[in-house]
Design a protein around this motif. Structure first.
Motif, PDB file in Angstrom:
ATOM      1  N   VAL A 188       0.815  -1.218   0.000  1.00 53.78           N
ATOM      2  CA  VAL A 188       0.000   0.000   0.000  1.00 53.78           C
ATOM      3  C   VAL A 188       0.847   1.265   0.000  1.00 53.78           C
ATOM      4  N   THR A 189       2.124   1.163   0.354  1.00 53.53           N
ATOM      5  CA  THR A 189       2.980   2.346   0.354  1.00 53.53           C
ATOM      6  C   THR A 189       4.025   2.319  -0.761  1.00 53.53           C
ATOM      7  N   GLY A 190       3.930   1.319  -1.646  1.00 48.09           N
ATOM      8  CA  GLY A 190       4.898   1.209  -2.734  1.00 48.09           C
ATOM      9  C   GLY A 190       4.914   2.425  -3.638  1.00 48.09           C
ATOM     10  N   GLU A 191       3.736   2.878  -4.053  1.00 43.50           N
ATOM     11  CA  GLU A 191       3.647   4.051  -4.924  1.00 43.50           C
ATOM     12  C   GLU A 191       4.221   5.283  -4.230  1.00 43.50           C
ATOM     13  N   GLN A 192       3.891   5.451  -2.970  1.00 42.78           N
ATOM     14  CA  GLN A 192       4.350   6.617  -2.209  1.00 42.78           C
ATOM     15  C   GLN A 192       5.871   6.662  -2.120  1.00 42.78           C
ATOM     16  N   THR A 193       6.491   5.509  -1.842  1.00 44.20           N
ATOM     17  CA  THR A 193       7.948   5.479  -1.730  1.00 44.20           C
ATOM     18  C   THR A 193       8.612   5.781  -3.070  1.00 44.20           C
ATOM     19  N   LEU A 194       7.962   5.383  -4.168  1.00 38.72           N
ATOM     20  CA  LEU A 194       8.496   5.675  -5.494  1.00 38.72           C
ATOM     21  C   LEU A 194       8.425   7.172  -5.771  1.00 38.72           C
ATOM     22  N   ARG A 195       7.273   7.775  -5.519  1.00 39.76           N
ATOM     23  CA  ARG A 195       7.089   9.205  -5.809  1.00 39.76           C
ATOM     24  C   ARG A 195       7.953  10.078  -4.895  1.00 39.76           C
ATOM     25  N   ALA A 196       8.292   9.538  -3.712  1.00 39.27           N
ATOM     26  CA  ALA A 196       9.147  10.290  -2.779  1.00 39.27           C
ATOM     27  C   ALA A 196      10.631  10.026  -3.044  1.00 39.27           C
ATOM     28  N   ASN A 197      10.917   9.258  -4.118  1.00 32.55           N
ATOM     29  CA  ASN A 197      12.289   8.925  -4.508  1.00 32.55           C
ATOM     30  C   ASN A 197      13.045   8.151  -3.432  1.00 32.55           C
ATOM     31  N   GLN A 198      12.302   7.410  -2.609  1.00 28.03           N
ATOM     32  CA  GLN A 198      12.939   6.555  -1.615  1.00 28.03           C
ATOM     33  C   GLN A 198      13.367   5.226  -2.229  1.00 28.03           C
TER      34      GLN A 198
END
Length: 348
Positions: A188-198
């Motif tokens: 559920v947080t995969g997209e968020q970590t990608l967009r945050a460049n993590q």
């Protein structure tokens, strides 16, 4: 005379005790037989399992449709990891669990006493996983992944196998592949970590992929369906002990899941989604039903979840190539069983 009386009394007590034990054993056996008869011949009537937040598994669907009765499910918690789910079966914390077939092969290589009995997820034109990068990312090829991070839900399962297969096919050496880091991130947080460049790449499938694509700004570097085509990817397992001691319950479980799969295959999509919503709302786990709105297909290749030889031989060969297994250590054709599947004869 006194000694004779004592000896007689001792013998009599021993005979009474033995008789009591015999009667008790017979009583338990008769009770067990009566109980099985009252439960449609099932040796057990409850199966412990782990679920998935906001999703409906095929055993849950089977129970709701009445295909498992009188067998009932006992929910003990949620999991996001196939390897953890089947490990719980081995330790006896649950009665069945499911995982990617490659992960099952690895556990079987470690001498785990389990048998895959029915497929439960797979890849087709509607159900697949992509490995996404941000638009404008410098990552264009597999070589560009050296030194980069890829988010996956767990290690040693579907996504790790697919990623490494992609890197192999694109010509990376074992040393270069080791430089591609897999980072465990809740789906559920995969997209968020990608967009945050993590991370540099995010693994996205199903509703999480579709929602991310709606927001835009990402595109797939590669997809599992492009590598392997349509195939069943994971199976439910039972322990060999459970199958031996509870053959009727094992058959009932597989039959119920198989029928539920076929129900989902042949029922209009809107009806399947409505049923899933009802199940989620009725079980009272405070879950959101938005996820099931994006359900598209079972993804399962074999009718009723029938397992195909290639769905295990592929991963046995892959692990041999990786050096995890020795040549001839496992025979992929002998690792699973379709014995309890009601669609087996039809397939033959």
């Amino acid at each position: 005379m006194v000694n004779r009386i004592r000896k007689f009394a001792s013998t009599a007590l021993a005979l009474i005790a033995a008789s009591s034990l015999l009667l008790s054993a017979c009583g338990k056996e008769e009770t067990s037989k009566a109980s099985a008869a009252n439960n449609g011949g099932l040796e057990v009537t409850e199966l412990r399992y782990q679920g998935s937040v906001g999703a409906v598994t095929f055993p849950e669907l089977a129970e709701d449709l009445g295909y498992l009765a009188p067998l009932k499910l006992k929910f003990i918690g949620n999991t996001i990891s196939g390897p953890q789910d089947i490990q719980s079966v081995v330790t006896g914390d649950t009665d069945f669990g499911g995982a990617f077939n490659g992960a099952i092969v690895k556990l079987l290589a470690a001498k785990a006493p389990i048998t895959p009995v029915v497929s439960y997820y797979g890849v087709d034109d509607n159900t697949w996983t992509g490995y996404y990068v941000l638009d404008g990312s410098p990552i264009k090829t597999a070589k560009d992944l050296i030194g980069k991070k890829i988010a996956v839900n767990t290690l040693g399962a579907h996504h790790e196998f697919v990623i490494k297969e992609y890197l192999h096919r694109e010509g990376l050496t074992p040393e270069e592949i080791k430089q591609v880091t897999l980072v465990v991130v809740p789906p559920v947080t995969g997209e968020q970590t990608l967009r945050a460049n993590q991370v540099d790449v995010a693994t996205l499938g199903g509703v999480l992929r579709d929602k991310a694509l709606e927001r835009g700004g990402i595109h797939p570097l590669f997809r599992d369906i492009d590598l392997f085509g349509t195939f069943s990817a994971g199976s439910y397992v039972l322990t060999n002990k459970f199958i031996k001691e509870n053959p009727n319950a094992a058959r009932k479980f597989v039959e119920g899941v198989a029928k539920a799969i076929e129900w989902a295959r042949t029922t209009p999509r809107d009806e399947v989604i409505a049923r899933y919503e009802k199940i989620i709302n009725n079980r009272g786990r405070k879950e959101d039903t938005k996820t099931v709105q994006f359900w598209k297909s079972t993804g399962i290749a074999g009718k009723g979840g029938l397992i195909n030889d290639s769905e295990f031989t592929t991963w046995v060969d892959w692990l041999v190539k990786e050096g995890t297994l020795k040549e001839g250590e496992l025979n992929g054709k002998e690792l699973f069983s379709n014995e309890f599947n009601p669609y087996l004869n039809e397939a033959k």
